[in-house]
Design a protein around this motif. Structure first.
Motif, mmCIF file in Angstrom:
data_model
loop_
_atom_site.group_PDB
_atom_site.id
_atom_site.type_symbol
_atom_site.label_atom_id
_atom_site.label_comp_id
_atom_site.label_asym_id
_atom_site.label_seq_id
_atom_site.Cartn_x
_atom_site.Cartn_y
_atom_site.Cartn_z
ATOM 1 N N SER A 198 0.830 -1.196 0.000
ATOM 2 C CA SER A 198 0.000 0.000 0.000
ATOM 3 C C SER A 198 0.867 1.249 0.000
ATOM 4 O O SER A 198 0.596 2.214 -0.734
ATOM 5 N N ARG A 199 1.942 1.247 0.766
ATOM 6 C CA ARG A 199 2.826 2.412 0.830
ATOM 7 C C ARG A 199 3.516 2.647 -0.515
ATOM 8 O O ARG A 199 3.697 3.789 -0.942
ATOM 9 N N ALA A 200 3.886 1.556 -1.196
ATOM 10 C CA ALA A 200 4.482 1.696 -2.529
ATOM 11 C C ALA A 200 3.471 2.264 -3.514
ATOM 12 O O ALA A 200 3.783 3.158 -4.313
ATOM 13 N N LEU A 201 2.246 1.756 -3.466
ATOM 14 C CA LEU A 201 1.190 2.248 -4.354
ATOM 15 C C LEU A 201 0.905 3.726 -4.121
ATOM 16 O O LEU A 201 0.709 4.486 -5.078
ATOM 17 N N MET A 202 0.862 4.132 -2.861
ATOM 18 C CA MET A 202 0.564 5.530 -2.568
ATOM 19 C C MET A 202 1.625 6.450 -3.161
ATOM 20 O O MET A 202 1.322 7.531 -3.680
ATOM 21 N N TRP A 203 2.892 6.018 -3.117
ATOM 22 C CA TRP A 203 3.953 6.837 -3.710
ATOM 23 C C TRP A 203 3.761 6.952 -5.216
ATOM 24 O O TRP A 203 3.884 8.045 -5.786
ATOM 25 N N VAL A 204 3.447 5.833 -5.874
ATOM 26 C CA VAL A 204 3.256 5.854 -7.331
ATOM 27 C C VAL A 204 2.069 6.738 -7.696
ATOM 28 O O VAL A 204 2.138 7.539 -8.640
ATOM 29 N N LEU A 205 0.978 6.621 -6.951
ATOM 30 C CA LEU A 205 -0.208 7.429 -7.251
ATOM 31 C C LEU A 205 0.078 8.922 -7.080
ATOM 32 O O LEU A 205 -0.380 9.740 -7.884
ATOM 33 N N CYS A 206 0.822 9.267 -6.053
ATOM 34 C CA CYS A 206 1.172 10.684 -5.852
ATOM 35 C C CYS A 206 2.155 11.160 -6.913
ATOM 36 O O CYS A 206 2.050 12.288 -7.415
ATOM 37 N N HIS A 207 3.104 10.304 -7.282
ATOM 38 C CA HIS A 207 4.161 10.691 -8.211
ATOM 39 C C HIS A 207 3.672 10.734 -9.653
ATOM 40 O O HIS A 207 4.028 11.652 -10.403
ATOM 41 N N VAL A 208 2.863 9.759 -10.048
ATOM 42 C CA VAL A 208 2.438 9.644 -11.453
ATOM 43 C C VAL A 208 1.116 10.353 -11.705
ATOM 44 O O VAL A 208 0.948 11.026 -12.725
ATOM 45 N N PHE A 209 0.172 10.232 -10.778
ATOM 46 C CA PHE A 209 -1.171 10.780 -10.983
ATOM 47 C C PHE A 209 -1.406 12.070 -10.219
ATOM 48 O O PHE A 209 -2.526 12.589 -10.219
ATOM 49 N N ASP A 210 -0.370 12.567 -9.552
ATOM 50 C CA ASP A 210 -0.474 13.815 -8.804
ATOM 51 C C ASP A 210 -1.615 13.754 -7.787
ATOM 52 O O ASP A 210 -2.326 14.743 -7.571
ATOM 53 N N MET A 211 -1.779 12.585 -7.178
ATOM 54 C CA MET A 211 -2.845 12.396 -6.210
ATOM 55 C C MET A 211 -2.558 13.203 -4.949
ATOM 56 O O MET A 211 -1.410 13.272 -4.494
ATOM 57 N N GLN A 212 -3.584 13.816 -4.388
ATOM 58 C CA GLN A 212 -3.405 14.593 -3.172
ATOM 59 C C GLN A 212 -3.077 13.660 -2.002
ATOM 60 O O GLN A 212 -3.634 12.564 -1.876
ATOM 61 N N GLU A 213 -2.159 14.080 -1.151
ATOM 62 C CA GLU A 213 -1.683 13.216 -0.073
ATOM 63 C C GLU A 213 -2.774 12.872 0.931
ATOM 64 O O GLU A 213 -2.695 11.852 1.614
ATOM 65 N N SER A 214 -3.796 13.702 1.022
ATOM 66 C CA SER A 214 -4.885 13.418 1.963
ATOM 67 C C SER A 214 -5.652 12.162 1.579
ATOM 68 O O SER A 214 -6.385 11.604 2.395
ATOM 69 N N TRP A 215 -5.503 11.709 0.343
ATOM 70 C CA TRP A 215 -6.166 10.481 -0.090
ATOM 71 C C TRP A 215 -5.362 9.233 0.251
ATOM 72 O O TRP A 215 -5.865 8.122 0.114
#
Length: 386
Positions: free
Chosen positions: A286-303
């Motif tokens: 999950s922690r790896a996925l969250m980094w990819v989502l923030c890095h590639v999809f510019d996902m807000q960290e609150s998600w």
């Protein structure tokens, strides 16, 4: 191609992904013909051609023009994907009716169920594959109500009784003859983990939530996973395939939009979901996925469902970009992977050995699970599958 040029093209592709989802209005410059060809090839590798054309049109509106011949080819692909989605939606509704008439309950896993989470202007262009259904038998319980039966053999007998031609039986699903030309997988277990402890927990968790998913009717005329279940399910599916042959950006885009939909519907209190992620042993992934989502999809960290892990995240992204959709385009050790069952088995061992450091429990459990699956199939007189 030198390393700097390769890095530049890869950076352009990741920027284009942001254009696709609307996080950027355009590329910020006009790619040359070779770059447009590269973007097309990468979208094809990651099964993003349909949604990718939405990015082409967004760029076109800002004066960043794709070469006419490539744009026309891209448009043709996108329109075929849109027509395919329309047909698959109808087939999902038909199958729902067919199975319900036979006393079975079902809901769509993956595929067409993810479209509902995409924005309206993008949903129809999500590239689809086969149809995956979770199936349970509904019958009268001890009281006046009805209960769900999840037993594999009982479900398989009922499927055959209603005329479904099962051609292959695996631990978690049966493969049926194509339905009107579309590949069909019928799951009595939604998926599995290699770790026996985590696998038992996964099966128990899904059975507790199966009824709410089977009752979750969509506008398309079929049932689909609820948002809170789908967040866990899609992460588990990504985890399983990362340990297998790999995942691509289409699967991450699905997760991005499912996570966004869950936050909108149920995400005010994430404790239950994050606790389940830990209980199922997926915190590191999950922690790896969250980094990819923030890095590639510019996902807000609150998600984020957990604290992003840059180390694991970078290794996950590197593997995704090398392999594409389910790792099908991975050229690393190609000869070993496609060199027969023995060499393929050695390739699998090599792959999971490289993941022991990041995900020790699941990676170390993969080889024993393969032995278990072989014995499980042999004990039932089923043909060996790779």
């Amino acid at each position: 191609m030198n390393g700097n040029k390769e890095y530049s093209l890869q950076t352009a592709f990741l920027r284009f992904v942001l254009v696709i989802i609307g996080a950027r209005g355009c590329m910020g410059y006009t790619p040359d013909d070779a770059e447009w060809e590269y973007l097309y090839a990468q979208c094809k590798l990651h099964s993003l051609l349909g949604v990718g054309f939405a990015g082409v049109e967004r760029c076109h509106g800002k004066g960043e023009r794709c070469p006419l011949a490539l744009r026309q080819k891209w448009m043709a692909k996108a329109l075929r994907i849109k027509a395919c989605n329309h047909r698959l939606n109808m087939l999902c509704a038909e199958l729902d009716g067919l199975l319900t008439a036979g006393g079975l309950r079902c809901c769509v896993l993956k595929g067409q169920s993810h479209m509902a989470y995409y924005p309206q202007w993008l949903a129809a262009y999500r590239q689809a594959g086969d149809i995956d259904l979770y199936v349970a038998l509904e019958q009268k319980g001890d009281g006046n109500g009805k209960c769900l039966v999840h037993d594999m053999d009982t479900i398989l007998h009922r499927l055959r009784d209603i005329g479904v031609d099962v051609t292959k039986v695996l631990y978690h699903h049966a493969v049926a003859s194509p339905y009107k030309g579309v590949e069909l997988e019928l799951h009595y277990r939604p998926l599995f983990f290699h770790s026996p402890v985590r696998n038992r927990r996964m099966q128990a968790w899904f059975k507790r939530h199966a009824a709410e998913c089977l009752d979750n009717r969509t506008e398309g005329g079929f049932a689909a996973l609820t948002a809170n279940v789908n967040v866990i399910y899609i992460m588990s599916h990504l985890y399983l395939h990362h340990l297998g042959s790999g995942v691509g950006l289409r699967q991450l885009m699905d997760f991005y939009y499912v996570l966004a939909g869950w936050h909108e519907a149920d995400g005010k209190d994430a404790t239950a979901v994050t606790d389940t992620i830990g209980w199922l042993g997926m915190t590191a992934f999950s922690r790896a996925l969250m980094w990819v989502l923030c890095h590639v999809f510019d996902m807000q960290e609150s998600w984020c469902l957990s604290c992003p892990d840059a180390g694991r995240g970078k290794r996950l992204l590197e593997d995704m970009l090398a392999g594409g959709n389910f790792g099908q385009g991975d050229m690393r050790l190609w000869g070993m992977r496609h060199g027969g069952w023995l060499r393929h088995g050695l390739w699998k061992l090599y792959r999971v050995a490289g993941l022991v450091g990041d995900y020790p429990e699941e990676a170390l459990s993969e080889p024993p699970f393969r032995v278990f699956h072989l014995l499980w199939r042999t004990g039932r007189g089923l043909k060996k599958s790779r």
